[in-house]
Write a protein that holds these residues in place. Structure first.
Motif, PDB file in Angstrom:
ATOM      1  N   MET A  18       0.846  -1.171   0.000  1.00  0.00           N
ATOM      2  CA  MET A  18       0.000   0.000   0.000  1.00  0.00           C
ATOM      3  C   MET A  18       0.897   1.243   0.000  1.00  0.00           C
ATOM      4  SD  MET A  18      -2.844   1.220   2.811  1.00  0.00           S
ATOM      5  CE  MET A  18      -3.867  -0.205   2.558  1.00  0.00           C
ATOM      6  N   ALA A  19       0.534   2.213  -0.803  1.00  0.00           N
ATOM      7  CA  ALA A  19       1.308   3.462  -0.894  1.00  0.00           C
ATOM      8  C   ALA A  19       1.233   4.231   0.415  1.00  0.00           C
ATOM      9  CB  ALA A  19       0.789   4.324  -2.034  1.00  0.00           C
ATOM     10  N   LYS A  20       2.332   4.881   0.765  1.00  0.00           N
ATOM     11  CA  LYS A  20       2.379   5.716   1.973  1.00  0.00           C
ATOM     12  C   LYS A  20       1.851   7.107   1.609  1.00  0.00           C
ATOM     13  CE  LYS A  20       5.384   5.470   5.890  1.00  0.00           C
ATOM     14  NZ  LYS A  20       4.615   4.573   6.645  1.00  0.00           N
ATOM     15  N   VAL A  21       0.905   7.614   2.380  1.00  0.00           N
ATOM     16  CA  VAL A  21       0.301   8.917   2.138  1.00  0.00           C
ATOM     17  C   VAL A  21       1.016   9.950   3.009  1.00  0.00           C
ATOM     18  CG1 VAL A  21      -1.839  10.266   2.254  1.00  0.00           C
ATOM     19  CG2 VAL A  21      -1.909   7.859   1.549  1.00  0.00           C
ATOM     20  N   GLU A  22       1.549  10.979   2.400  1.00  0.00           N
ATOM     21  CA  GLU A  22       2.363  11.980   3.105  1.00  0.00           C
ATOM     22  C   GLU A  22       1.643  12.571   4.301  1.00  0.00           C
ATOM     23  OE1 GLU A  22       3.800  15.868   4.339  1.00  0.00           O
ATOM     24  OE2 GLU A  22       1.868  15.474   3.364  1.00  0.00           O
ATOM     25  N   SER A  23       0.391  12.950   4.143  1.00  0.00           N
ATOM     26  CA  SER A  23      -0.315  13.627   5.230  1.00  0.00           C
ATOM     27  C   SER A  23      -0.502  12.725   6.450  1.00  0.00           C
ATOM     28  CB  SER A  23      -1.664  14.167   4.753  1.00  0.00           C
ATOM     29  OG  SER A  23      -2.494  13.106   4.331  1.00  0.00           O
ATOM     30  N   PHE A  24      -0.461  11.406   6.265  1.00  0.00           N
ATOM     31  CA  PHE A  24      -0.614  10.498   7.393  1.00  0.00           C
ATOM     32  C   PHE A  24       0.708  10.253   8.109  1.00  0.00           C
ATOM     33  CE2 PHE A  24      -4.285   8.572   4.777  1.00  0.00           C
ATOM     34  CZ  PHE A  24      -5.136   9.587   5.172  1.00  0.00           C
ATOM     35  N   THR A  25       1.802  10.792   7.561  1.00  0.00           N
ATOM     36  CA  THR A  25       3.095  10.689   8.241  1.00  0.00           C
ATOM     37  C   THR A  25       3.407  11.945   9.053  1.00  0.00           C
ATOM     38  OG1 THR A  25       4.388  11.595   6.400  1.00  0.00           O
ATOM     39  CG2 THR A  25       3.972   9.211   6.372  1.00  0.00           C
TER      40      THR A  25
END
Length: 157
Positions: A1-8
């Motif tokens: 699954m792709a990592k979403v910037e805003s969730f980091t």
């Protein structure tokens, strides 16, 4: 699954209101897109009611284009603490903060007739608007100023 910037992003470490670059992309032909986090409220501490954020969305969509070329979209965050803005090119955080300050000054002066897209055929939830609410949140952000650093209050003078 792709990592979403805003969730980091550490949402408890940021200090709203602020503007930050939340992403930048370069297309196959060299075209550039920038995504900005335009945060009004402190995450996990406050959120805007849907009627206020909805009206702000409509006003920001129009007014931002008066001051900044290449605006593709301004959309409310699901957490209702701010907006994401996607633009062509790579404007600086300082430029976006200056533009958004002018936009909020326009919001404060707006009249209901300035809010585009409020009729049934123009909006998917035309009954859920509050110009008063939008103006109150605009006034609050203007009083505090947009920081150009999400973790440290650095408001442009």
């Amino acid at each position: 699954m792709a990592k979403v910037e805003s969730f980091t992003l550490d949402h408890d470490a940021v200090k709203a209101p602020y503007i930050r670059v939340a992403g930048a992309e370069t297309g196959q032909l060299g075209d550039k897109l920038s995504k900005f986090d335009v945060r009004f409220l402190q995450p996990n501490e406050d959120s805007m009611p849907t009627s206020a954020i909805h009206t702000l969305e409509h006003l920001l969509a129009a007014y931002t284009r008066d001051y900044l070329d290449g605006v593709i979209d301004i959309s409310p965050m699901g957490c209702r603490t701010g907006f994401y803005m996607i633009v062509w090119g790579t404007p600086s955080v300082e430029e976006v903060a200056t533009v958004m300050t002018k936009v909020l000054e326009d919001v404060v002066k707006a009249e209901w007739t300035d809010v585009q897209g409020t009729e049934r055929g123009e909006c998917g939830n035309f009954r859920d608007h509050s110009l008063w609410g939008a103006q109150e949140y605009a006034k609050d952000v203007l009083a505090k100023g947009f920081s150009v650093d999400p973790f440290e209050r650095k408001v442009l003078k």
